[in-house]
Design a protein around this motif. Structure first.
Motif, PDB file in Angstrom:
ATOM      1  N   TYR A  39       0.794  -1.233   0.000  1.00 49.56           N
ATOM      2  CA  TYR A  39       0.000   0.000   0.000  1.00 49.56           C
ATOM      3  C   TYR A  39       0.824   1.281   0.000  1.00 49.56           C
ATOM      4  CZ  TYR A  39      -4.230  -2.703   0.674  1.00 49.56           C
ATOM      5  OH  TYR A  39      -5.281  -3.555   0.496  1.00 49.56           O
ATOM      6  N   GLU A  40       2.094   1.223   0.366  1.00 51.32           N
ATOM      7  CA  GLU A  40       2.897   2.435   0.481  1.00 51.32           C
ATOM      8  C   GLU A  40       3.113   3.087  -0.883  1.00 51.32           C
ATOM      9  OE1 GLU A  40       7.391   3.391   1.701  1.00 51.32           O
ATOM     10  OE2 GLU A  40       6.199   2.445   3.295  1.00 51.32           O
ATOM     11  N   GLY A  41       2.744   4.340  -1.000  1.00 54.69           N
ATOM     12  CA  GLY A  41       2.932   5.089  -2.238  1.00 54.69           C
ATOM     13  C   GLY A  41       1.929   4.757  -3.319  1.00 54.69           C
ATOM     14  N   VAL A  42       0.871   4.018  -2.975  1.00 56.61           N
ATOM     15  CA  VAL A  42      -0.145   3.637  -3.959  1.00 56.61           C
ATOM     16  C   VAL A  42      -1.447   4.351  -3.627  1.00 56.61           C
ATOM     17  CG1 VAL A  42      -1.522   1.723  -4.862  1.00 56.61           C
ATOM     18  CG2 VAL A  42       0.894   1.370  -4.346  1.00 56.61           C
ATOM     19  N   CYS A  43      -2.095   4.877  -4.648  1.00 54.84           N
ATOM     20  CA  CYS A  43      -3.405   5.503  -4.493  1.00 54.84           C
ATOM     21  C   CYS A  43      -4.381   4.866  -5.463  1.00 54.84           C
ATOM     22  CB  CYS A  43      -3.338   7.000  -4.807  1.00 54.84           C
ATOM     23  SG  CYS A  43      -2.581   7.999  -3.529  1.00 54.84           S
ATOM     24  N   GLY A  44      -5.644   4.846  -5.063  1.00 56.28           N
ATOM     25  CA  GLY A  44      -6.686   4.493  -6.013  1.00 56.28           C
ATOM     26  C   GLY A  44      -6.905   5.678  -6.929  1.00 56.28           C
ATOM     27  N   LEU A  45      -7.135   5.429  -8.208  1.00 53.18           N
ATOM     28  CA  LEU A  45      -7.305   6.512  -9.181  1.00 53.18           C
ATOM     29  C   LEU A  45      -8.703   6.485  -9.778  1.00 53.18           C
ATOM     30  CD1 LEU A  45      -3.928   6.189 -11.143  1.00 53.18           C
ATOM     31  CD2 LEU A  45      -4.429   7.610  -9.149  1.00 53.18           C
ATOM     32  N   THR A  46      -9.299   7.666  -9.918  1.00 50.88           N
ATOM     33  CA  THR A  46     -10.624   7.808 -10.511  1.00 50.88           C
ATOM     34  C   THR A  46     -10.593   8.993 -11.468  1.00 50.88           C
ATOM     35  OG1 THR A  46     -11.603   7.048  -8.428  1.00 50.88           O
ATOM     36  CG2 THR A  46     -13.082   8.092 -10.017  1.00 50.88           C
ATOM     37  N   ALA A  83       2.424  12.381  -7.415  1.00 51.81           N
ATOM     38  CA  ALA A  83       1.938  12.955  -6.155  1.00 51.81           C
ATOM     39  C   ALA A  83       1.715  11.863  -5.111  1.00 51.81           C
ATOM     40  CB  ALA A  83       0.643  13.731  -6.395  1.00 51.81           C
ATOM     41  N   ALA A  84       1.231  10.704  -5.545  1.00 53.42           N
ATOM     42  CA  ALA A  84       1.039   9.576  -4.623  1.00 53.42           C
ATOM     43  C   ALA A  84       2.374   9.148  -4.031  1.00 53.42           C
ATOM     44  CB  ALA A  84       0.374   8.409  -5.343  1.00 53.42           C
ATOM     45  N   GLU A  85       3.394   9.110  -4.864  1.00 54.82           N
ATOM     46  CA  GLU A  85       4.726   8.748  -4.387  1.00 54.82           C
ATOM     47  C   GLU A  85       5.245   9.798  -3.401  1.00 54.82           C
ATOM     48  OE1 GLU A  85       7.975   6.385  -3.833  1.00 54.82           O
ATOM     49  OE2 GLU A  85       6.179   5.854  -4.949  1.00 54.82           O
ATOM     50  N   ASP A  86       4.994  11.072  -3.698  1.00 53.28           N
ATOM     51  CA  ASP A  86       5.402  12.152  -2.792  1.00 53.28           C
ATOM     52  C   ASP A  86       4.695  12.071  -1.443  1.00 53.28           C
ATOM     53  OD1 ASP A  86       7.085  13.210  -4.715  1.00 53.28           O
ATOM     54  OD2 ASP A  86       5.688  14.804  -5.319  1.00 53.28           O
ATOM     55  N   LYS A  87       3.471  11.563  -1.448  1.00 55.00           N
ATOM     56  CA  LYS A  87       2.676  11.499  -0.222  1.00 55.00           C
ATOM     57  C   LYS A  87       2.759  10.135   0.458  1.00 55.00           C
ATOM     58  CE  LYS A  87      -0.748  14.888  -1.684  1.00 55.00           C
ATOM     59  NZ  LYS A  87      -1.654  15.561  -0.781  1.00 55.00           N
ATOM     60  N   LYS A  88       3.706   9.285   0.068  1.00 56.49           N
ATOM     61  CA  LYS A  88       3.741   7.932   0.611  1.00 56.49           C
ATOM     62  C   LYS A  88       3.970   7.901   2.123  1.00 56.49           C
ATOM     63  CE  LYS A  88       8.565   6.773  -0.324  1.00 56.49           C
ATOM     64  NZ  LYS A  88       9.434   5.957  -1.144  1.00 56.49           N
ATOM     65  N   ASP A  89       4.588   8.921   2.689  1.00 55.06           N
ATOM     66  CA  ASP A  89       4.820   8.960   4.129  1.00 55.06           C
ATOM     67  C   ASP A  89       3.650   9.580   4.894  1.00 55.06           C
ATOM     68  OD1 ASP A  89       7.320   7.742   3.893  1.00 55.06           O
ATOM     69  OD2 ASP A  89       8.326   9.670   3.586  1.00 55.06           O
ATOM     70  N   LEU A  90       2.674  10.127   4.190  1.00 56.42           N
ATOM     71  CA  LEU A  90       1.480  10.692   4.817  1.00 56.42           C
ATOM     72  C   LEU A  90       0.611   9.551   5.324  1.00 56.42           C
ATOM     73  CD1 LEU A  90      -0.253  13.255   5.356  1.00 56.42           C
ATOM     74  CD2 LEU A  90      -1.238  12.914   3.089  1.00 56.42           C
ATOM     75  N   LYS A  91       0.366   9.505   6.617  1.00 56.07           N
ATOM     76  CA  LYS A  91      -0.358   8.394   7.238  1.00 56.07           C
ATOM     77  C   LYS A  91      -1.826   8.749   7.460  1.00 56.07           C
ATOM     78  CE  LYS A  91       3.426   6.053   7.534  1.00 56.07           C
ATOM     79  NZ  LYS A  91       3.745   5.199   6.438  1.00 56.07           N
TER      80      LYS A  91
END
Length: 106
Positions: A39-46, A83-91
């Motif tokens: 899940y780290e650095g992964v976002c669902g995309l729509t 942006a998802a990769e940049d936010k991977k540390d955002l919990k």
């Protein structure tokens, strides 16, 4: 008007109501990358029209997921993935606990 890619760091999808219609924003569990990277650095995309995202963002501006940047939009998929990769540390608080060396599962 242009389309945007809405990204979500939440594990599950999120349903928004706008103008009497339900709009589903995919969560991390909708991404095939989870099987490869976790899940780290992964976002669902729509993908959606920009004006629809603006309506969601305006109506739900006080929602923690939007206010804290767990759900956000970018102009294209490449920018959304970056942006998802940049936010991977955002919990979000929904992450799975990882045992540290020497720590026992109880």
């Amino acid at each position: 008007m242009a389309n945007v890619v809405v990204s979500s760091k939440l594990i599950h999808g999120t349903v928004f109501e706008v103008n009497g219609k339900e709009i589903v924003v995919n969560g991390q569990n909708s991404s095939e990358l989870v099987a490869v990277r976790g899940y780290e650095g992964v976002c669902g995309l729509t993908h959606m029209p920009e004006e629809l995202w603006q309506a969601i963002e305006s109506k739900y501006a006080g929602m923690t997921a939007i206010k804290e940047g767990f759900i956000f939009a970018q102009k294209n998929e490449a920018n959304a993935k970056a942006a998802a990769e940049d936010k991977k540390d955002l919990k979000t608080g929904g992450e799975q606990h990882v045992l540290k060396k020497g720590e026992k599962e109880e």
